[in-house]
Structures are given as C-alpha cells and as structure tokens.
Design an enzyme around this catalytic site. Structure first.
Site, PDB file in Angstrom:
ATOM      1  CG  HIS A 129      -5.120 -21.724 -42.844  1.00 30.42           C
ATOM      2  ND1 HIS A 129      -5.429 -23.053 -43.038  1.00 30.42           N
ATOM      3  CD2 HIS A 129      -4.994 -21.189 -44.087  1.00 30.42           C
ATOM      4  CE1 HIS A 129      -5.496 -23.306 -44.330  1.00 30.42           C
ATOM      5  NE2 HIS A 129      -5.225 -22.192 -44.990  1.00 30.42           N
ATOM      6  CB  CYS A 147      -3.658 -20.224 -47.366  1.00 29.27           C
ATOM      7  SG  CYS A 147      -4.788 -18.822 -47.504  1.00 29.27           S
TER       8      CYS A 147
END
Length: 230
Positions: free
Chosen positions: A165, A181
């Site tokens: 992301h 992440c």
C-alpha cells in the site's frame, strides 16, 4: 500494518539530551537556580525525503521468474516488478519492524483505490497498551495510513491481512517501521497498481525463507532504458 506517528517516541526515536548532570545537585539559593541552565531536550527528526537509492528505477534483473511476477526483497527494502528479458522496475519500500517480518508466496487477491483502513483488533490492543489510541475504522483519503492504493495479499484464497500500500509517511521508505505490510510512496504504489493485476504472484523474501528458492540478481540501473525509454 501501519505504525502511527504517535508511536515514534515509543520506538525510541525521541532522544532526550540533558544539559545538567545526571546526579542531583545540592539545593542552592533562588539566584543560583536562576543562573543554572535549563534542561535542553533535542528531538531526533525523521528525514522528510526519500534516499536516492529508494527512488523508482528501471534495472537489469536476472531471474527465472516469469514476467509480471512481483519479488519483494524485505532485507534490502526493494520491490521488483519483473518485466522479462532481464528487465524490471525497482521500487523502494518500507517493511515490517523487528518481530513483524515475514516471507512466503502469495497473490494479489483484490485491489482498492484510496482504500479505507480497518486495523486488526490485535493491533488496536497492542497500541492501546502503549497509550496510542487508533480508530476502529478510517475512511480513505490523503490522511489514511494506507495511502493512495492498496493491493491485498491472499494465500490459499484467504486474506493474509498484509498489504502492499501507499503511505502518508514517505520518509519511512527504506526503514523497518510497519507491522508487516509493504509500504510504498504514493506515486510508486499507483504506478505498480496499474501494472499488477488481481492474481499476480508475489514472492516475499524475508525471515524464515518460507518463499522457497528464488533466483534473482539485481545488476543495477538499466542505463539505455533509463535514457531512451522502453
């Protein structure tokens, strides 16, 4: 997932440098105390720029992986989009801090533009124990920790809770700051988003070697493509 800016002090990034002695001084007169220098606290500032080596580049990448594969080297903080013929686009990334690294072979299960953020309950409890209250849900937008785009990583048809992301903290690219992440600069995640479809194979190289054997060699900037395109 994302570590909020409020957690920087807990991560040890705030350094207090005291100008007075570490030992208590004898009590003196009011005038003596007035002459004493005040305590000075200097805060370690996060860099507001991304180091040149983590800017997006066209590179020569020798690999046996098929064109379209994404290879994430969490040790060196790079993500590669394999393009075939010993070519790839290389992006700088931010990855999991100590204890949050991982490895494996996954796929992009779904994608979202300006995604909303629903932090896992475990993350909320963990941060609350440190005195950092994070929302149960946050709408997408410029202030959202997931940034401009998100690609959700699945394994065996199930969401791993890990994502590739964007970020509203671009200075963290090249660092171990997340909860697992893979974060990218917003311009870079938008660039990758347009090129990596749902179903794309993603190989994450990190602790545990659960990704199996992966053959790839980064031979540096592809000068001709950089100068003339292609």
């Amino acid at each position: 997932m994302i570590k909020l800016m409020s957690g920087l002090a807990a991560a040890g990034l705030v350094l207090s440098l005291m100008s007075t002695s570490a030992f208590a001084a004898p009590a003196g007169s009011a005038s003596d105390n007035a002459r004493r220098p005040a305590q000075i606290v200097r805060v370690a500032q996060m860099p507001k720029y991304v180091k040149p080596q983590f800017k997006r580049k066209k590179v020569r990448l020798v690999t046996t992986e098929a064109a379209g594969t994404v290879i994430i080297d969490t040790n060196n903080k790079y993500l590669y989009l394999v393009e075939g013929n010993n070519r790839a686009t290389r992006y700088g990334i931010g990855v999991g801090r100590d204890g949050f690294g991982w490895s494996g072979v996954v796929k992009i299960g779904r994608k979202a533009e300006w995604p909303s953020w629903t932090p896992p309950a475990e993350m909320r409890r963990r941060e609350a124990a440190k005195g950092h209250i994070i929302p149960a849900f946050q709408e997408g937008g410029e202030d959202n920790p997931l940034g401009a785009r998100a690609m959700y990583l699945y394994q065996g048809g199930r969401d791993t809770i890990f994502r590739i992301h964007g970020t509203n903290q671009p200075w963290t690219i090249g660092l171990n700051m997340s909860s697992g992440c893979i974060r990218m600069m917003n311009a870079d995640v938008m660039h990758l988003y347009d090129r990596a479809s749902v179903g794309t194979k993603v190989i994450v190289i990190g602790p545990g070697n659960r990704q199996g054997k992966v053959a790839f060699e980064d031979r540096g900037i592809d000068v001709l493509r950089t100068m003339f395109g292609g």
